[in-house]
Design a protein around this motif. Structure first.
Motif, mmCIF file in Angstrom:
data_model
loop_
_atom_site.group_PDB
_atom_site.id
_atom_site.type_symbol
_atom_site.label_atom_id
_atom_site.label_comp_id
_atom_site.label_asym_id
_atom_site.label_seq_id
_atom_site.Cartn_x
_atom_site.Cartn_y
_atom_site.Cartn_z
ATOM 1 N N VAL A 72 -10.601 46.955 122.515
ATOM 2 C CA VAL A 72 -10.231 46.072 121.410
ATOM 3 C C VAL A 72 -11.056 46.443 120.190
ATOM 4 O O VAL A 72 -12.286 46.523 120.262
ATOM 5 C CB VAL A 72 -10.487 44.598 121.785
ATOM 6 N N LEU A 73 -10.390 46.692 119.071
ATOM 7 C CA LEU A 73 -11.098 46.919 117.820
ATOM 8 C C LEU A 73 -11.358 45.551 117.198
ATOM 9 O O LEU A 73 -10.424 44.787 116.969
ATOM 10 C CB LEU A 73 -10.289 47.803 116.875
ATOM 11 N N ILE A 74 -12.619 45.242 116.950
ATOM 12 C CA ILE A 74 -12.997 43.962 116.360
ATOM 13 C C ILE A 74 -13.474 44.202 114.929
ATOM 14 O O ILE A 74 -14.276 45.095 114.668
ATOM 15 C CB ILE A 74 -14.102 43.286 117.192
ATOM 16 N N HIS A 75 -12.946 43.381 114.004
ATOM 17 C CA HIS A 75 -13.183 43.601 112.573
ATOM 18 C C HIS A 75 -13.544 42.266 111.923
ATOM 19 O O HIS A 75 -12.768 41.311 111.989
ATOM 20 C CB HIS A 75 -11.896 44.161 111.954
ATOM 21 N N ASN A 76 -14.698 42.179 111.289
ATOM 22 C CA ASN A 76 -15.042 40.981 110.525
ATOM 23 C C ASN A 76 -14.085 40.839 109.355
ATOM 24 O O ASN A 76 -13.762 41.828 108.674
ATOM 25 C CB ASN A 76 -16.469 41.072 109.989
ATOM 26 N N VAL A 77 -13.645 39.616 109.084
ATOM 27 C CA VAL A 77 -12.651 39.412 108.028
ATOM 28 C C VAL A 77 -13.223 39.678 106.643
ATOM 29 O O VAL A 77 -12.476 39.959 105.690
ATOM 30 C CB VAL A 77 -12.064 37.979 108.108
ATOM 31 N N ASP A 78 -14.547 39.613 106.491
ATOM 32 C CA ASP A 78 -15.154 39.782 105.172
ATOM 33 C C ASP A 78 -15.694 41.191 104.935
ATOM 34 O O ASP A 78 -16.491 41.408 104.031
ATOM 35 C CB ASP A 78 -16.265 38.761 104.945
ATOM 36 N N ILE A 79 -15.232 42.148 105.732
ATOM 37 C CA ILE A 79 -15.631 43.538 105.569
ATOM 38 C C ILE A 79 -14.473 44.340 104.965
ATOM 39 O O ILE A 79 -13.343 44.285 105.466
ATOM 40 C CB ILE A 79 -16.033 44.175 106.914
ATOM 41 N N ILE A 80 -14.750 45.062 103.889
ATOM 42 C CA ILE A 80 -13.772 45.999 103.339
ATOM 43 C C ILE A 80 -14.414 47.387 103.353
ATOM 44 O O ILE A 80 -15.609 47.529 103.115
ATOM 45 C CB ILE A 80 -13.301 45.614 101.917
ATOM 46 N N SER A 81 -13.607 48.392 103.650
ATOM 47 C CA SER A 81 -14.168 49.741 103.761
ATOM 48 C C SER A 81 -13.067 50.771 103.579
ATOM 49 O O SER A 81 -11.880 50.444 103.488
ATOM 50 C CB SER A 81 -14.823 49.935 105.140
ATOM 51 N N ASN A 82 -13.487 52.035 103.564
ATOM 52 C CA ASN A 82 -12.531 53.145 103.543
ATOM 53 C C ASN A 82 -12.424 53.786 104.928
ATOM 54 O O ASN A 82 -11.932 54.901 105.067
ATOM 55 C CB ASN A 82 -12.941 54.193 102.504
ATOM 56 N N MET A 83 -12.871 53.074 105.967
ATOM 57 C CA MET A 83 -12.863 53.626 107.319
ATOM 58 C C MET A 83 -11.440 53.822 107.824
ATOM 59 O O MET A 83 -10.598 52.932 107.688
ATOM 60 C CB MET A 83 -13.615 52.685 108.274
ATOM 61 N N ASN A 84 -11.186 54.991 108.401
ATOM 62 C CA ASN A 84 -9.899 55.251 109.046
ATOM 63 C C ASN A 84 -9.944 54.594 110.426
ATOM 64 O O ASN A 84 -10.540 55.126 111.361
ATOM 65 C CB ASN A 84 -9.666 56.757 109.166
ATOM 66 N N LEU A 85 -9.361 53.422 110.537
ATOM 67 C CA LEU A 85 -9.491 52.619 111.758
ATOM 68 C C LEU A 85 -8.811 53.270 112.958
ATOM 69 O O LEU A 85 -9.281 53.126 114.092
ATOM 70 C CB LEU A 85 -8.928 51.220 111.518
ATOM 71 N N ARG A 86 -7.744 53.981 112.721
ATOM 72 C CA ARG A 86 -7.070 54.656 113.829
ATOM 73 C C ARG A 86 -7.969 55.749 114.412
ATOM 74 O O ARG A 86 -8.122 55.867 115.630
ATOM 75 C CB ARG A 86 -5.742 55.266 113.380
ATOM 76 N N ASP A 87 -8.572 56.536 113.545
ATOM 77 C CA ASP A 87 -9.466 57.599 114.016
ATOM 78 C C ASP A 87 -10.664 57.013 114.756
ATOM 79 O O ASP A 87 -11.099 57.544 115.774
ATOM 80 C CB ASP A 87 -9.939 58.453 112.845
ATOM 81 N N PHE A 88 -11.207 55.924 114.223
ATOM 82 C CA PHE A 88 -12.345 55.275 114.876
ATOM 83 C C PHE A 88 -11.962 54.822 116.283
ATOM 84 O O PHE A 88 -12.701 55.020 117.242
ATOM 85 C CB PHE A 88 -12.804 54.086 114.039
ATOM 86 N N TYR A 89 -10.781 54.246 116.412
ATOM 87 C CA TYR A 89 -10.313 53.750 117.714
ATOM 88 C C TYR A 89 -10.052 54.897 118.675
ATOM 89 O O TYR A 89 -10.458 54.863 119.837
ATOM 90 C CB TYR A 89 -9.037 52.932 117.527
ATOM 91 N N MET A 90 -9.383 55.935 118.210
ATOM 92 C CA MET A 90 -8.941 57.017 119.088
ATOM 93 C C MET A 90 -10.079 57.941 119.509
ATOM 94 O O MET A 90 -10.002 58.587 120.560
ATOM 95 C CB MET A 90 -7.852 57.840 118.397
ATOM 96 N N SER A 91 -11.134 58.015 118.723
ATOM 97 C CA SER A 91 -12.175 59.006 119.003
ATOM 98 C C SER A 91 -13.379 58.430 119.733
ATOM 99 O O SER A 91 -14.393 59.101 119.904
ATOM 100 C CB SER A 91 -12.648 59.648 117.695
ATOM 101 N N ASN A 92 -13.279 57.195 120.162
ATOM 102 C CA ASN A 92 -14.449 56.550 120.746
ATOM 103 C C ASN A 92 -14.172 55.936 122.115
ATOM 104 O O ASN A 92 -14.649 54.849 122.427
ATOM 105 C CB ASN A 92 -14.979 55.475 119.793
ATOM 106 N N SER A 93 -13.403 56.633 122.936
ATOM 107 C CA SER A 93 -13.112 56.139 124.277
ATOM 108 C C SER A 93 -14.245 56.499 125.234
ATOM 109 O O SER A 93 -15.094 57.337 124.941
ATOM 110 C CB SER A 93 -11.802 56.732 124.783
#
Length: 252
Positions: free
Chosen positions: A100-121
């Protein structure tokens, strides 16, 4: 999962009449920015936990047709469970054993969330971290596994027993740890829920990670070129709008 249940006390007086999740940046609520980033990254199911002005968040999601997604509500209206308790309550809404990708609602970023999810198994949890000036740091070994936490202003250290000498003072191992700041985005394996059973009804997810990092595989991820901002105070709203306009997804 989007953490949207907080009281937003640092955003008062705005949050005296609305939840933090619906505070606008760049003309749109923080919640919408996070939902669209997740949708653009390919996520189809989102769990949103709610407490403060919970009906406003639920009505907003419904009024927008759930943004074409399967959005499920974890209702903490009766009691705010903090981040760890919130994850445990929401776990029945997760999709099997998938991370599960967990994201604080008050965080904004340029992070590629798909890459973060896929590359960290392959880990129990993965925390997005960065090098920035703060008082509180997470401690990582040379393989980027979390071993503890420290407050450099007070010298307090918590975590793996190997960080301490027999007399309780920080060891040489502790002093050699890499200090990095948590960025409000992390991956969580539902297998960790079983470790939460002995915890109180209300507890923080970071407290959980600190206590479990000696035996669980909790990794840190540093993203080159990361730009990230915590929209936590009223005085940061204008800055956040400028930040949002300037930020773009990290190119891979």
């Amino acid at each position: 999962m989007i953490f949207a249940a907080g009281l937003g006390t640092r955003l008062k007086p705005i949050t005296d009449s609305m939840p933090k999740a619906l505070v606008r940046v760049g003309g749109e609520p923080l919640l919408k920015h996070v939902i669209l980033n997740l949708r653009n990254a390919g996520f189809e199911r989102i769990v949103v936990n709610v407490h403060h002005f919970s009906s406003q968040i639920i009505d907003y999601i419904r009024a927008n047709g759930s943004f074409g997604l399967d959005i499920r509500i974890s209702d903490e209206t009766d009691m705010l469970l903090d981040t760890g308790g919130g994850v445990r309550k929401a776990s029945t809404l997760f999709s099997g054993d998938a991370p599960v990708l967990i994201h604080n609602v008050d965080i904004i970023s340029n992070m590629n969330l798909r890459d973060f999810y896929m590359s960290n198994s392959g880990n129990d949890a993965v925390l997005l971290v960065s090098e920035r000036n703060t008082k509180r740091y997470l401690l990582f070994d040379e393989d980027m596994y979390m071993k503890g936490w420290t407050n450099i202003a007070t010298g307090e250290v918590k975590g793996d027993s190997r960080l301490f000498n027999a007399d309780g003072t920080p060891s040489a191992t502790c002093k050699n740890m890499r200090k990095l700041a948590f960025a409000g985005i992390h991956l969580f394996s539902p297998s960790l829920v079983t470790r939460m059973q002995g915890y109180p009804l209300k507890f923080g997810i970071m407290d959980f990670y600190i206590r479990e990092c000696g035996s669980a595989r909790i990794a840190g991820h540093v993203e080159p070129g990361l730009r990230i901002m915590d929209v936590g105070k009223v005085e940061t709203l204008d800055e956040a709008e400028t930040f949002l306009k300037a930020s773009k997804q990290i190119d891979k």
